[in-house]
Structures are given as structure tokens and as C-alpha cells.
Design a protein around this motif. Sequence first.
Motif, PDB file in Angstrom:
ATOM      1  N   GLN A 136     -11.418  44.394  53.706  1.00  0.00           N
ATOM      2  CA  GLN A 136     -12.874  44.400  53.592  1.00  0.00           C
ATOM      3  C   GLN A 136     -13.336  45.582  52.751  1.00  0.00           C
ATOM      4  O   GLN A 136     -12.734  46.663  52.774  1.00  0.00           O
ATOM      5  CB  GLN A 136     -13.514  44.472  54.975  1.00  0.00           C
ATOM      6  CG  GLN A 136     -13.353  43.209  55.789  1.00  0.00           C
ATOM      7  CD  GLN A 136     -14.043  43.315  57.134  1.00  0.00           C
ATOM      8  OE1 GLN A 136     -13.877  44.302  57.844  1.00  0.00           O
ATOM      9  NE2 GLN A 136     -14.821  42.299  57.490  1.00  0.00           N
ATOM     10  N   VAL A 137     -14.424  45.363  52.023  1.00  0.00           N
ATOM     11  CA  VAL A 137     -14.990  46.374  51.142  1.00  0.00           C
ATOM     12  C   VAL A 137     -16.441  46.607  51.544  1.00  0.00           C
ATOM     13  O   VAL A 137     -17.193  45.643  51.750  1.00  0.00           O
ATOM     14  CB  VAL A 137     -14.908  45.934  49.666  1.00  0.00           C
ATOM     15  CG1 VAL A 137     -15.454  47.032  48.757  1.00  0.00           C
ATOM     16  CG2 VAL A 137     -13.474  45.578  49.285  1.00  0.00           C
ATOM     17  N   PHE A 138     -16.826  47.866  51.658  1.00  0.00           N
ATOM     18  CA  PHE A 138     -18.193  48.216  52.041  1.00  0.00           C
ATOM     19  C   PHE A 138     -18.799  49.136  50.982  1.00  0.00           C
ATOM     20  O   PHE A 138     -18.118  49.988  50.412  1.00  0.00           O
ATOM     21  CB  PHE A 138     -18.205  48.946  53.388  1.00  0.00           C
ATOM     22  CG  PHE A 138     -17.636  48.149  54.529  1.00  0.00           C
ATOM     23  CD1 PHE A 138     -18.466  47.377  55.329  1.00  0.00           C
ATOM     24  CD2 PHE A 138     -16.276  48.165  54.794  1.00  0.00           C
ATOM     25  CE1 PHE A 138     -17.940  46.633  56.371  1.00  0.00           C
ATOM     26  CE2 PHE A 138     -15.744  47.433  55.830  1.00  0.00           C
ATOM     27  CZ  PHE A 138     -16.575  46.657  56.625  1.00  0.00           C
ATOM     28  N   LYS A 149      -9.097  37.562  44.432  1.00  0.00           N
ATOM     29  CA  LYS A 149      -8.628  38.233  43.221  1.00  0.00           C
ATOM     30  C   LYS A 149      -9.422  39.506  42.944  1.00  0.00           C
ATOM     31  O   LYS A 149      -8.869  40.489  42.447  1.00  0.00           O
ATOM     32  CB  LYS A 149      -8.698  37.291  42.016  1.00  0.00           C
ATOM     33  CG  LYS A 149      -7.661  36.190  42.053  1.00  0.00           C
ATOM     34  CD  LYS A 149      -6.245  36.748  42.192  1.00  0.00           C
ATOM     35  CE  LYS A 149      -5.204  35.651  42.254  1.00  0.00           C
ATOM     36  NZ  LYS A 149      -3.853  36.188  42.587  1.00  0.00           N
ATOM     37  N   GLU A 150     -10.704  39.506  43.237  1.00  0.00           N
ATOM     38  CA  GLU A 150     -11.492  40.730  43.079  1.00  0.00           C
ATOM     39  C   GLU A 150     -10.960  41.821  44.005  1.00  0.00           C
ATOM     40  O   GLU A 150     -10.827  42.983  43.592  1.00  0.00           O
ATOM     41  CB  GLU A 150     -12.968  40.459  43.364  1.00  0.00           C
ATOM     42  CG  GLU A 150     -13.673  39.662  42.284  1.00  0.00           C
ATOM     43  CD  GLU A 150     -15.049  39.192  42.705  1.00  0.00           C
ATOM     44  OE1 GLU A 150     -15.716  38.548  41.883  1.00  0.00           O
ATOM     45  OE2 GLU A 150     -15.467  39.447  43.862  1.00  0.00           O
ATOM     46  N   GLU A 155      -7.731  46.756  44.838  1.00  0.00           N
ATOM     47  CA  GLU A 155      -6.650  47.477  45.516  1.00  0.00           C
ATOM     48  C   GLU A 155      -5.648  48.039  44.507  1.00  0.00           C
ATOM     49  O   GLU A 155      -5.169  49.163  44.657  1.00  0.00           O
ATOM     50  CB  GLU A 155      -5.937  46.570  46.515  1.00  0.00           C
ATOM     51  CG  GLU A 155      -4.915  47.319  47.352  1.00  0.00           C
ATOM     52  CD  GLU A 155      -4.454  46.543  48.577  1.00  0.00           C
ATOM     53  OE1 GLU A 155      -3.371  46.883  49.081  1.00  0.00           O
ATOM     54  OE2 GLU A 155      -5.166  45.623  49.017  1.00  0.00           O
ATOM     55  N   VAL A 156      -5.332  47.282  43.470  1.00  0.00           N
ATOM     56  CA  VAL A 156      -4.435  47.789  42.418  1.00  0.00           C
ATOM     57  C   VAL A 156      -5.043  49.007  41.736  1.00  0.00           C
ATOM     58  O   VAL A 156      -4.364  50.010  41.489  1.00  0.00           O
ATOM     59  CB  VAL A 156      -4.126  46.679  41.392  1.00  0.00           C
ATOM     60  CG1 VAL A 156      -3.471  47.267  40.144  1.00  0.00           C
ATOM     61  CG2 VAL A 156      -3.208  45.624  42.007  1.00  0.00           C
ATOM     62  N   LEU A 157      -6.331  48.944  41.419  1.00  0.00           N
ATOM     63  CA  LEU A 157      -6.999  50.087  40.783  1.00  0.00           C
ATOM     64  C   LEU A 157      -6.997  51.302  41.701  1.00  0.00           C
ATOM     65  O   LEU A 157      -6.750  52.432  41.245  1.00  0.00           O
ATOM     66  CB  LEU A 157      -8.433  49.708  40.412  1.00  0.00           C
ATOM     67  CG  LEU A 157      -8.612  48.704  39.278  1.00  0.00           C
ATOM     68  CD1 LEU A 157     -10.068  48.248  39.195  1.00  0.00           C
ATOM     69  CD2 LEU A 157      -8.160  49.284  37.946  1.00  0.00           C
ATOM     70  N   VAL A 158      -7.250  51.088  42.985  1.00  0.00           N
ATOM     71  CA  VAL A 158      -7.273  52.193  43.946  1.00  0.00           C
ATOM     72  C   VAL A 158      -5.892  52.821  44.080  1.00  0.00           C
ATOM     73  O   VAL A 158      -5.733  54.050  44.046  1.00  0.00           O
ATOM     74  CB  VAL A 158      -7.788  51.715  45.311  1.00  0.00           C
ATOM     75  CG1 VAL A 158      -7.531  52.778  46.386  1.00  0.00           C
ATOM     76  CG2 VAL A 158      -9.281  51.412  45.237  1.00  0.00           C
ATOM     77  N   ASN A 159      -4.865  51.994  44.219  1.00  0.00           N
ATOM     78  CA  ASN A 159      -3.514  52.514  44.415  1.00  0.00           C
ATOM     79  C   ASN A 159      -2.974  53.216  43.183  1.00  0.00           C
ATOM     80  O   ASN A 159      -2.050  54.043  43.283  1.00  0.00           O
ATOM     81  CB  ASN A 159      -2.564  51.391  44.823  1.00  0.00           C
ATOM     82  CG  ASN A 159      -2.798  50.913  46.236  1.00  0.00           C
ATOM     83  OD1 ASN A 159      -3.384  51.626  47.057  1.00  0.00           O
ATOM     84  ND2 ASN A 159      -2.368  49.704  46.537  1.00  0.00           N
ATOM     85  N   ASN A 160      -3.540  52.892  42.018  1.00  0.00           N
ATOM     86  CA  ASN A 160      -3.110  53.527  40.764  1.00  0.00           C
ATOM     87  C   ASN A 160      -4.249  54.318  40.140  1.00  0.00           C
ATOM     88  O   ASN A 160      -4.348  54.431  38.924  1.00  0.00           O
ATOM     89  CB  ASN A 160      -2.606  52.455  39.788  1.00  0.00           C
ATOM     90  CG  ASN A 160      -1.397  51.728  40.314  1.00  0.00           C
ATOM     91  OD1 ASN A 160      -0.290  52.258  40.299  1.00  0.00           O
ATOM     92  ND2 ASN A 160      -1.600  50.519  40.800  1.00  0.00           N
ATOM     93  N   LYS A 192     -17.288  42.153  37.371  1.00  0.00           N
ATOM     94  CA  LYS A 192     -17.815  41.762  38.675  1.00  0.00           C
ATOM     95  C   LYS A 192     -17.619  42.864  39.709  1.00  0.00           C
ATOM     96  O   LYS A 192     -18.528  43.160  40.506  1.00  0.00           O
ATOM     97  CB  LYS A 192     -17.138  40.464  39.140  1.00  0.00           C
ATOM     98  CG  LYS A 192     -17.550  39.246  38.329  1.00  0.00           C
ATOM     99  CD  LYS A 192     -16.851  37.989  38.837  1.00  0.00           C
ATOM    100  CE  LYS A 192     -17.299  36.763  38.063  1.00  0.00           C
ATOM    101  NZ  LYS A 192     -16.582  35.538  38.527  1.00  0.00           N
ATOM    102  N   VAL A 193     -16.438  43.491  39.712  1.00  0.00           N
ATOM    103  CA  VAL A 193     -16.172  44.578  40.661  1.00  0.00           C
ATOM    104  C   VAL A 193     -17.076  45.768  40.371  1.00  0.00           C
ATOM    105  O   VAL A 193     -17.646  46.376  41.286  1.00  0.00           O
ATOM    106  CB  VAL A 193     -14.688  44.991  40.603  1.00  0.00           C
ATOM    107  CG1 VAL A 193     -14.448  46.256  41.434  1.00  0.00           C
ATOM    108  CG2 VAL A 193     -13.802  43.860  41.117  1.00  0.00           C
TER     109      VAL A 193
END
Length: 217
Positions: A136-138, A149-150, A155-160, A192-193
Motif C-alpha cells: 500500500q502507498v499513502f 505495475k505502478e 518499489e524498484v525505484l525505492v529499492n534503487n 502516473k506515479v
Amino acid sequence: MAFILIIEDEVAINELIKRNLQLVGHQCNSVYDGREAVTEMNRQTYDMLILDIMLPGLDGFEVIRQSNHTPTIFLTAKNSLSDRIKGFSLGADDYLTKPFEMLELLARVEAVLRRTKKTANRFEQGDVKVDFDSHQVFCKDRLIECTPKEYELLEVLVNNRNIALSRERLLELVWGYDFEGDTRTVDVHIQKVRKKLGWEDRIKTVYKLGYRLEVQE
């Protein structure tokens, strides 16, 4: 984030790992032989070891025996089945062979840290919170509706975070190698993100490459 000891005798590889782990927010120390590693572990507690096997002084197998069950990823050129079995039987959490992809190492580090509860299962930056357990995203304490997919892209952007990722690599990591679309799919989902989270200035476009999530730890 985690406190990680890198035990690798090749200075260039050690420094490369350290630099990339620090980019995504971890704190790291480096040692270059097995005896030094044991001394350092007795001096200070670490959340994780990234451990080569072929080391001067003591080899990695002996080091992990003296690690007091610290979560460990073996990173080594020794790729035989017997070496892998021995590594896991001694308590390794993961085993990655050289040559390796840095993004894969970062992903494995994150996975082991979450599995061993050595890092928080959420990410916060400004008004945005990402709960990795619930997916979940807040934003400003309001639940943001994201497509699968969003969320995976986020999550990929956050982890990297703080690492530039090409559109092609983002396609591989989020959509998979067999995806038949093109890189415009990445651009659409990035927009979109950005809009949903108000991250127009945080997800940076890297000219002629891709995107980077800029984060201050």
C-alpha cells in the motif's frame, strides 16, 4: 537502513559495493581479509555481512562460522554446487557468484534484510509512505490507488534510490524479459506515479538514459 560489513579483498570491488550500498542509504564498513573481519565483528555488531570466500588470513567459510549468526550473503567466484551447499549449510542467507550485476546484489540485500527483520518494512519520504508488506502507498495519510505495475515500478525505484536506471532495465525489472512492449510504457507509468505522489521533482529524468529517484536519507 542497515549497518553492513563488506569482506572482500579486491579493493575495487569492495569500494564499488560500498558506494552503491551507501547510495541507497546503508551504512558500511570495509575489511579486506578474514582475520580482520573476525576482529571487526567482535568489535561491533552488524546487520549483514557481504562475504567473499577466497580471502587472505581466514577464508569466508571460517569467517561465517565466527559471525554469531549475522545475516550473510556470500559473494564469490566459487560457483560449484559443493561450495554453494557448504555456504548454505554454514548459515548463509544467500549466495551470489561473480561476475555479478550490482542491481541484483542490491535486490538480494534488501530481500535478506526484510526476511531477517533487520530493516523496516516501509519507506517514508516527505508525505509519502510505502508499506512493503501490504503493498500500500499513502500520500498525506491518504491511501493512493496504484495498479500492480505502478506499485512494482515504485518499489524498484525505492529499492534503487539515488541510482540511475535505464528504461530498458526498468522494463526488465518490472515487466520482465518477455514483455513485448517498448520503453514508452516506462515513461507512461513514471508520469502516473509522479502525478499520484506529487513526485514531479523527485523522480528525475536522466538524459538519454532513464530515471532516478532522488532521496535524502
